[in-house]
Design an enzyme around this catalytic site. Structure first.
Site, PDB file in Angstrom:
ATOM      1  NE  ARG A 233      -4.305  -1.488   0.462  1.00  0.00           N
ATOM      2  CZ  ARG A 233      -4.466  -2.610  -0.242  1.00  0.00           C
ATOM      3  NH1 ARG A 233      -3.534  -2.992  -1.108  1.00  0.00           N
ATOM      4  NH2 ARG A 233      -5.546  -3.354  -0.085  1.00  0.00           N
ATOM      5  CD  GLU A 262      -4.181   2.576  -5.393  1.00  0.00           C
ATOM      6  OE1 GLU A 262      -4.839   1.564  -5.637  1.00  0.00           O
ATOM      7  OE2 GLU A 262      -2.978   2.580  -5.078  1.00  0.00           O
ATOM      8  CG  HIS A 280      -3.742  -1.434  -6.669  1.00  0.00           C
ATOM      9  ND1 HIS A 280      -4.251  -0.757  -5.591  1.00  0.00           N
ATOM     10  CD2 HIS A 280      -3.552  -2.702  -6.229  1.00  0.00           C
ATOM     11  CE1 HIS A 280      -4.363  -1.572  -4.543  1.00  0.00           C
ATOM     12  NE2 HIS A 280      -3.945  -2.760  -4.924  1.00  0.00           N
TER      13      HIS A 280
END
Ligand code: 8YV
Length: 314
Positions: A233, A262, A280
């Site tokens: 993260r 994000e 991601h």
């Protein structure tokens, strides 16, 4: 009727394992007025299906007075307010294991891609530079170099196992030495780990305790020849310090799959040529995302059938 579920985030593969076959689904993510939706359906909601980085905050949980279970699509549940869940006896599940190796695969691929400059090399061929300018600029080696793994949990262990295949000198940091990692050096202090590493993987679960564990000091200890790879993260890294170090050259490079804010990201990243940007997608394979979607649904079904949860967090 079937239990009412609030679906917080979209996932196409969920359509192949549709929640709406077993539950009455209320879609939060594309609701024109999210607050109005919560006010209208909140009292009926018995379960929440959410994504790892979207979670369920205290306000959302409070808007659902009859909430029994939160099923997280993802292994990271840091965006779920666990304290609020504990106060209400709300169960929480996630989707560990099914994604571990895909995430490790992409993390190692990101290191190799950035170290050997593969994005630039692809452009070098496509834009005619190879013919007009000659050989692509030399890059840095990976095999035999020093790798640091910050967090030797399921994902960190699979990353280290893969790096051993490149004969890398592996060390790791965690809250304590792991008996399942006999050949790898345990270094408790992240700064010391970074100082003896060329490639530093950030593979620990995000929490209030780990926030900015990759500090300015860790980043500068990794140094001008070092690379940080983040597949956990963004909150595990001090992103301002990271950007400063990448811009000044105090850190050599970064390969990142996660970002503060994000899918929007700090525009300073876009001006850098020493960072690999990924959206991601470390768990983003067809097989894994279907398995995650199946777990989300199976945990909900188990709860409402009064059976044991498959992958409980709380
Ligand atoms: C998920 C992740 O795909 O598992 C996690 O915690 O970050 C990813 O694997 C993502 O959270 C779902 O949107």
């Amino acid at each position: 009727g079937s239990p009412a579920i609030l679906q917080v985030g979209p996932y196409p593969e969920w359509d192949e394992i549709p929640l709406n076959e077993a539950f009455t689904v209320h879609r939060y993510f594309d609701a024109p007025d999210k607050a109005a939706l919560l006010e209208e359906v909140g009292p009926a909601i018995r379960g929440i299906a959410t994504r790892g980085e979207l979670g369920a905050d205290r306000a959302m949980i409070a808007a659902c007075p009859n909430l029994e279970v939160i099923s997280v699509y993802g292994v990271g549940y840091d965006a779920v307010d666990l304290a609020a869940c504990r106060e209400r006896g709300i169960r929480v599940t996630n989707t560990p294991d099914v994604l571990t190796r895909d995430v490790a695969d992409l993390g190692v691929a990101m290191m190799l891609c950035q170290a050997r400059g593969m994005v630039g090399a692809e452009a070098w061929v496509r834009d005619g530079s190879w013919a007009s300018k000659g050989l692509y600029p030399l890059r840095r080696r990976v095999h035999g170099m020093r790798a640091g793994v910050l967090g030797l949990g399921r994902i960190g262990f699979e990353v280290a196992r893969r790096l051993a295949g490149f004969d890398m000198q592996i060390a790791y940091s965690d809250v304590a030495a792991k008996d399942y990692a006999p050949d790898w050096e345990f270094i408790a202090d992240p700064v010391a780990l970074a100082a003896r590493s060329d490639y530093l993987f950030v593979t620990l679960a995000a929490s209030a305790e780990t926030r900015h564990i990759v500090s300015r000091e860790v980043i500068e200890a990794l140094g001008p020849e070092g690379m940080v790879i983040n597949i956990s993260r963004a909150s595990n890294i001090d992103e301002e310090a990271l950007l400063d170090a990448l811009e000044s050259g105090k850190l050599g490079s970064a390969a990142l799959d996660v970002f503060e804010g994000e899918p929007a990201l700090n525009p300073r990243f876009l001006a850098l040529d020493n960072v690999l940007l990924q959206p991601h997608h470390a768990s983003g394979t067809v097989e894994t995302r279907k398995a995650m979607g199946q777990l989300v649904r199976d945990n909900l079904s188990a709860h409402f059938a009064g059976r044991d949860l498959l992958t409980p967090v709380l």
